[in-house]
Scaffold this motif. Structure first.
Motif, PDB file in Angstrom:
ATOM      1  N   SER A   1       0.902  -1.277   0.026  1.00 32.47           N
ATOM      2  CA  SER A   1      -0.058   0.054   0.022  1.00 32.47           C
ATOM      3  C   SER A   1       1.006   1.250   0.069  1.00 32.47           C
ATOM      4  CB  SER A   1      -0.976   0.015   1.077  1.00 32.47           C
ATOM      5  OG  SER A   1      -0.133   0.042   2.561  1.00 32.47           O
ATOM      6  N   VAL A   2       0.261   2.548  -0.409  1.00 32.12           N
ATOM      7  CA  VAL A   2       0.986   3.603  -0.334  1.00 32.12           C
ATOM      8  C   VAL A   2       0.892   4.125   1.266  1.00 32.12           C
ATOM      9  CG1 VAL A   2      -0.988   5.224  -1.296  1.00 32.12           C
ATOM     10  CG2 VAL A   2       1.708   5.687  -1.249  1.00 32.12           C
TER      11      VAL A   2
ATOM     12  N   MET B   1       2.485  -3.566  -7.260  1.00 35.24           N
ATOM     13  CA  MET B   1       2.684  -3.273  -5.788  1.00 35.24           C
ATOM     14  C   MET B   1       3.125  -4.714  -5.170  1.00 35.24           C
ATOM     15  SD  MET B   1      -1.069  -1.302  -5.352  1.00 35.24           S
ATOM     16  CE  MET B   1      -1.308  -1.181  -3.707  1.00 35.24           C
TER      17      MET B   1
HETATM   18  O1  GLV Z   1      -5.352   2.878   0.077  1.00 32.46           O
HETATM   19  C1  GLV Z   1      -4.656   2.339  -0.462  1.00 32.46           C
HETATM   20  C2  GLV Z   1      -3.219   2.707  -0.334  1.00 32.46           C
HETATM   21  O2  GLV Z   1      -2.557   2.988   0.746  1.00 32.46           O
HETATM   22  O3  GLV Z   1      -2.377   1.839  -1.067  1.00 32.46           O
END
Ligand code: GLV
Length: 325
Positions: free
Chosen positions: A78-79, A300
């Motif tokens: 996640s980001v 990701m």
């Molecule tokens: O909400 C999505 C993320 O934080 O990657």
């Protein structure tokens, strides 16, 4: 020598990432496609060297102390980092990885989609068609405000906010305002004007929240913010539900203090089906799918895995996306 152990907290991680880890480490996997229950997490985390986690997994003091002293890296797919206790991770000298960048396009795309779905009532219109409510072409039916000549305000100009600004440009938006602690050079790409949050809230026709959730931004949108907005404003949140005082937003929507809201994030997630938000017809709700482009999710998982393998192979300096804590 026994192999290092990596806990993977979900059963449907894209193979592109998992395959990077499979041959090198012993993977301990929660094999279901639902979040790992806390009790299982606590029992599976013991003595692992690395954790591959998601934004649904709270990594706190209890998890870290249960994991023990072998734990060297926590990498989240996640980001957002609000589920991680960064202080506790820092104190223990554990490396932290995340996945910014690779989800920027996907999330910015979804933001534009959600904005248009909300302003132009795309989802309600589709439902109306399926329900047999399309009796004829009608001058006023399913009308909403256009983007052309409007003022859009972007709250927080990180990677995603800046990309949203770029994507908005060809829509003929009149002004793009943004608020952030400092002026951003990225804003030049879309003639963005740096303004105070209050100016942004009072002048914008569309308000898009892309700021990260931190203790400072928690509930930064409350009654006073919604009171400041135009009665025709549309509020879009793709960040985290906790950025908003949700009862205040519900009140603003119910009493038409603003025109509508499009939310990819809310509190809690998943939202119960009998929740008040679902009773509002001026609110579009999506199940936190900002980064859900196939390519983004693949990338990701790769970055999350590479963050782990860099540390476990003794080269934390090679982590593709370390969190600098
Ligand atoms: O909400 C999505 C993320 O934080 O990657």
């Amino acid at each position: 020598m026994s192999r290092q152990k990596v806990l993977v907290t979900r059963g449907d991680i894209p193979e592109s990432g998992l395959s990077i880890l499979k041959n090198k480490y012993d993977l301990i996997c929660w094999n279901k496609t639902t979040p790992i229950p806390r009790t299982e997490f606590l029992s599976m985390v013991k003595d692992v060297d690395g954790i591959f986690c998601l934004l649904t997994d709270k990594i706190d003091e209890e998890i870290l102390s249960t994991a023990g002293s072998k734990l060297k890296v926590v990498s989240t797919m996640s980001v957002g980092l609000d589920h991680l206790n960064l202080n506790a991770l820092k104190t223990r000298g554990i490396h932290v990885g995340y996945t910014p960048g690779v989800l920027t396009d996907a999330t910015a795309e979804l933001t534009i989609g959600l904005l248009l779905a909300t302003s132009r009532k795309i989802i309600a219109a589709e439902h109306a068609l399926r329900n047999g409510e399309w009796t004829s072409w009608s001058p006023n039916w399913m009308c909403g405000p256009g983007l052309a000549n409007s003022t859009v305000g972007i709250v927080g100009l990180g990677r995603i906010g800046a990309r949203v600004g770029e994507y908005l440009k060809p829509f003929g938006v009149n002004k793009i305002l943004y608020s952030s602690r400092t002026e951003k050079t990225d804003a030049k790409k879309f003639n963005g004007q740096h303004v105070s949050l209050n100016t942004l809230l009072t002048e914008s026709d569309f308000i898009i929240v892309t700021i990260a959730l931190t203790p400072e931004t928690r509930e930064m949108f409350g009654k006073s913010s919604f009171d400041m907005m135009k009665s025709t404003a549309i509020f879009i949140n793709i960040s985290r539900g906790e950025i908003v005082d949700q009862p205040a937003l519900i009140d603003a929507l119910k009493n038409n203090k603003i025109r509508g809201a499009g939310l990819d994030v809310m509190t809690p997630e998943p939202i119960p089906l009998d929740h008040e938000l679902l009773k509002l017809d001026n609110c579009v709700l999506l199940p936190h799918i900002g980064s859900a482009a196939i390519e983004a999710r693949r990338e990701m998982s790769v970055i999350t895995a590479k963050n782990i393998s860099a540390v476990l192979d003794g080269h934390p300096e090679n982590m593709p996306s370390p969190v600098n804590i």
